[in-house]
Design a protein around this motif. Structure first.
Motif, PDB file in Angstrom:
ATOM      1  N   PRO A   1      45.015 -15.897  36.995  1.00  0.00           N
ATOM      2  CA  PRO A   1      44.091 -16.909  37.524  1.00  0.00           C
ATOM      3  C   PRO A   1      44.553 -17.501  38.856  1.00  0.00           C
ATOM      4  CG  PRO A   1      44.518 -17.296  35.204  1.00  0.00           C
ATOM      5  CD  PRO A   1      45.459 -16.230  35.645  1.00  0.00           C
ATOM      6  N   GLY A   2      45.847 -17.632  39.051  1.00  0.00           N
ATOM      7  CA  GLY A   2      46.368 -18.149  40.314  1.00  0.00           C
ATOM      8  C   GLY A   2      46.094 -17.203  41.473  1.00  0.00           C
ATOM      9  N   TYR A   3      46.330 -15.902  41.250  1.00  0.00           N
ATOM     10  CA  TYR A   3      46.030 -14.917  42.292  1.00  0.00           C
ATOM     11  C   TYR A   3      44.539 -14.891  42.608  1.00  0.00           C
ATOM     12  CZ  TYR A   3      50.729 -12.881  41.972  1.00  0.00           C
ATOM     13  OH  TYR A   3      52.082 -12.675  42.019  1.00  0.00           O
ATOM     14  N   VAL A   4      43.720 -14.874  41.581  1.00  0.00           N
ATOM     15  CA  VAL A   4      42.267 -14.835  41.778  1.00  0.00           C
ATOM     16  C   VAL A   4      41.794 -16.048  42.577  1.00  0.00           C
ATOM     17  CG1 VAL A   4      40.032 -14.946  40.590  1.00  0.00           C
ATOM     18  CG2 VAL A   4      41.809 -13.383  39.762  1.00  0.00           C
ATOM     19  N   ALA A   5      42.271 -17.233  42.203  1.00  0.00           N
ATOM     20  CA  ALA A   5      41.858 -18.456  42.901  1.00  0.00           C
ATOM     21  C   ALA A   5      42.232 -18.403  44.379  1.00  0.00           C
ATOM     22  CB  ALA A   5      42.488 -19.680  42.231  1.00  0.00           C
ATOM     23  N   LEU A   6      43.431 -17.928  44.689  1.00  0.00           N
ATOM     24  CA  LEU A   6      43.864 -17.884  46.087  1.00  0.00           C
ATOM     25  C   LEU A   6      43.172 -16.775  46.869  1.00  0.00           C
ATOM     26  CD1 LEU A   6      47.667 -18.645  45.696  1.00  0.00           C
ATOM     27  CD2 LEU A   6      45.880 -20.158  46.561  1.00  0.00           C
ATOM     28  N   CYS A   7      42.835 -15.689  46.212  1.00  0.00           N
ATOM     29  CA  CYS A   7      42.142 -14.600  46.883  1.00  0.00           C
ATOM     30  C   CYS A   7      40.683 -14.947  47.171  1.00  0.00           C
ATOM     31  CB  CYS A   7      42.212 -13.321  46.048  1.00  0.00           C
ATOM     32  SG  CYS A   7      43.865 -12.604  45.996  1.00  0.00           S
ATOM     33  N   LEU A   8      40.075 -15.756  46.327  1.00  0.00           N
ATOM     34  CA  LEU A   8      38.658 -16.064  46.464  1.00  0.00           C
ATOM     35  C   LEU A   8      38.358 -17.360  47.218  1.00  0.00           C
ATOM     36  CD1 LEU A   8      37.325 -15.015  42.941  1.00  0.00           C
ATOM     37  CD2 LEU A   8      37.281 -13.712  45.087  1.00  0.00           C
ATOM     38  N   ARG A   9      39.364 -18.188  47.428  1.00  0.00           N
ATOM     39  CA  ARG A   9      39.079 -19.459  48.104  1.00  0.00           C
ATOM     40  C   ARG A   9      38.709 -19.212  49.563  1.00  0.00           C
ATOM     41  NH1 ARG A   9      44.788 -22.813  48.800  1.00  0.00           N
ATOM     42  NH2 ARG A   9      45.420 -21.746  50.711  1.00  0.00           N
ATOM     43  N   GLY A  10      37.992 -20.163  50.122  1.00  0.00           N
ATOM     44  CA  GLY A  10      37.456 -20.013  51.468  1.00  0.00           C
ATOM     45  C   GLY A  10      38.462 -20.154  52.587  1.00  0.00           C
ATOM     46  N   ILE A  11      39.571 -20.823  52.348  1.00  0.00           N
ATOM     47  CA  ILE A  11      40.552 -21.040  53.420  1.00  0.00           C
ATOM     48  C   ILE A  11      41.786 -20.172  53.192  1.00  0.00           C
ATOM     49  CG2 ILE A  11      39.766 -23.383  53.945  1.00  0.00           C
ATOM     50  CD1 ILE A  11      42.148 -24.418  52.272  1.00  0.00           C
ATOM     51  N   PRO A  12      42.417 -19.733  54.284  1.00  0.00           N
ATOM     52  CA  PRO A  12      43.618 -18.901  54.135  1.00  0.00           C
ATOM     53  C   PRO A  12      44.809 -19.732  53.644  1.00  0.00           C
ATOM     54  CG  PRO A  12      43.207 -19.353  56.447  1.00  0.00           C
ATOM     55  CD  PRO A  12      42.051 -19.931  55.686  1.00  0.00           C
ATOM     56  N   LEU A  13      45.858 -19.026  53.281  1.00  0.00           N
ATOM     57  CA  LEU A  13      47.100 -19.698  52.893  1.00  0.00           C
ATOM     58  C   LEU A  13      47.653 -20.480  54.076  1.00  0.00           C
ATOM     59  CD1 LEU A  13      48.936 -16.806  50.994  1.00  0.00           C
ATOM     60  CD2 LEU A  13      47.841 -18.806  49.973  1.00  0.00           C
ATOM     61  N   THR A  14      48.221 -21.630  53.780  1.00  0.00           N
ATOM     62  CA  THR A  14      48.910 -22.393  54.823  1.00  0.00           C
ATOM     63  C   THR A  14      50.332 -21.868  54.957  1.00  0.00           C
ATOM     64  OG1 THR A  14      49.792 -24.069  53.322  1.00  0.00           O
ATOM     65  CG2 THR A  14      47.560 -24.450  54.240  1.00  0.00           C
ATOM     66  N   LEU A  15      50.985 -22.257  56.020  1.00  0.00           N
ATOM     67  CA  LEU A  15      52.378 -21.857  56.231  1.00  0.00           C
ATOM     68  C   LEU A  15      53.258 -22.348  55.083  1.00  0.00           C
ATOM     69  CD1 LEU A  15      54.415 -20.501  58.093  1.00  0.00           C
ATOM     70  CD2 LEU A  15      54.604 -22.666  59.348  1.00  0.00           C
ATOM     71  N   GLU A  16      53.051 -23.600  54.672  1.00  0.00           N
ATOM     72  CA  GLU A  16      53.825 -24.179  53.559  1.00  0.00           C
ATOM     73  C   GLU A  16      53.596 -23.392  52.266  1.00  0.00           C
ATOM     74  OE1 GLU A  16      56.024 -26.504  50.950  1.00  0.00           O
ATOM     75  OE2 GLU A  16      56.130 -26.441  53.124  1.00  0.00           O
ATOM     76  N   GLU A  17      52.340 -23.061  51.983  1.00  0.00           N
ATOM     77  CA  GLU A  17      52.032 -22.286  50.771  1.00  0.00           C
ATOM     78  C   GLU A  17      52.698 -20.919  50.829  1.00  0.00           C
ATOM     79  OE1 GLU A  17      47.624 -23.976  49.507  1.00  0.00           O
ATOM     80  OE2 GLU A  17      47.758 -22.394  51.043  1.00  0.00           O
ATOM     81  N   GLY A  18      52.631 -20.282  51.996  1.00  0.00           N
ATOM     82  CA  GLY A  18      53.261 -18.975  52.159  1.00  0.00           C
ATOM     83  C   GLY A  18      54.757 -19.020  51.927  1.00  0.00           C
ATOM     84  N   ARG A  19      55.399 -20.059  52.422  1.00  0.00           N
ATOM     85  CA  ARG A  19      56.849 -20.211  52.215  1.00  0.00           C
ATOM     86  C   ARG A  19      57.168 -20.373  50.736  1.00  0.00           C
ATOM     87  NH1 ARG A  19      57.484 -24.047  57.354  1.00  0.00           N
ATOM     88  NH2 ARG A  19      57.986 -22.431  58.865  1.00  0.00           N
ATOM     89  N   ARG A  20      56.346 -21.158  50.045  1.00  0.00           N
ATOM     90  CA  ARG A  20      56.583 -21.387  48.610  1.00  0.00           C
ATOM     91  C   ARG A  20      56.357 -20.119  47.794  1.00  0.00           C
ATOM     92  NH1 ARG A  20      53.326 -25.695  46.160  1.00  0.00           N
ATOM     93  NH2 ARG A  20      54.768 -25.353  44.446  1.00  0.00           N
ATOM     94  N   LEU A  21      55.332 -19.360  48.159  1.00  0.00           N
ATOM     95  CA  LEU A  21      54.986 -18.164  47.390  1.00  0.00           C
ATOM     96  C   LEU A  21      55.960 -17.010  47.600  1.00  0.00           C
ATOM     97  CD1 LEU A  21      51.131 -18.197  47.930  1.00  0.00           C
ATOM     98  CD2 LEU A  21      52.318 -18.457  45.732  1.00  0.00           C
ATOM     99  N   GLY A  22      56.445 -16.851  48.800  1.00  0.00           N
ATOM    100  CA  GLY A  22      57.321 -15.729  49.105  1.00  0.00           C
ATOM    101  C   GLY A  22      56.540 -14.570  49.698  1.00  0.00           C
ATOM    102  N   MET A  23      57.240 -13.693  50.364  1.00  0.00           N
ATOM    103  CA  MET A  23      56.634 -12.605  51.120  1.00  0.00           C
ATOM    104  C   MET A  23      55.781 -11.674  50.258  1.00  0.00           C
ATOM    105  SD  MET A  23      56.197 -11.326  54.103  1.00  0.00           S
ATOM    106  CE  MET A  23      57.483 -11.925  55.157  1.00  0.00           C
ATOM    107  N   ASP A  24      56.268 -11.275  49.103  1.00  0.00           N
ATOM    108  CA  ASP A  24      55.522 -10.331  48.272  1.00  0.00           C
ATOM    109  C   ASP A  24      54.157 -10.877  47.876  1.00  0.00           C
ATOM    110  OD1 ASP A  24      57.674  -8.627  48.446  1.00  0.00           O
ATOM    111  OD2 ASP A  24      58.358  -8.954  46.386  1.00  0.00           O
TER     112      ASP A  24
END
Length: 164
Positions: A128-151
């Protein structure tokens, strides 16, 4: 002696960062196999030092064991519930872990759920987390990207591009 309500009245002293805590030994031994084993071998006259635990995290965890009000919970934020989840997972407090997962389900962001799901083996949050982030209208923020990791960033970005 009453089978359930004749409690071990001894306390245990914990040392976290620069603070000393004195709490009921019984609760830690009853609910945590980790502490049952640790405290069986511990010298009762010396504090148990909790490494890799902050006072803020320990305060949130103890607020579950020792609520200031039985009707409402002292832990409110996603950050504090994440601390409760982390410590309950490490120390084997199964019912507190279940409570933290339940509470975080309603207040944690999709990014929080992915990060915490990976870190603390909450697999039900991953898809559900992947689906929500893939379908949301705005891209990942820099902070979110850092928290999630490169993969995860590459996976989410690839799926978002293929959807467009």
């Amino acid at each position: 002696r009453h089978a359930r309500f004749y409690l071990d009245a001894r306390t245990i002293t914990f040392f976290v960062e620069e603070l000393t805590y004195c709490v009921h030994r019984y609760v830690f031994c009853r609910d945590s196999p980790h502490f049952a084993a640790l405290l069986a071998e511990a010298d009762e006259s010396s504090p148990v030092t909790l490494k890799d635990v902050t006072c803020k995290e320990f305060d949130a965890f103890l607020s579950i064991l020792y609520p200031s009000d039985f009707y409402t919970c002292d832990v409110h934020t996603s950050e504090d519930w994440a601390s409760v989840l982390r410590l309950s997972t490490i120390w084997g407090f199964a019912s507190i872990r279940k409570l933290a997962v339940e509470r975080l389900e309603t207040i944690a962001s999709a990014v929080d759920k992915l990060v915490l799901g990976h870190a603390h083996d909450v697999n039900a949050w991953l898809l559900p987390g992947y689906v929500a982030l893939c379908l949301r209208g705005i891209p990942l923020t820099l902070e979110e990207g850092r928290r999630l990791g490169m993969d995860d960033v590459i996976l989410i970005t690839s799926i978002r591009e293929s959807i467009r």
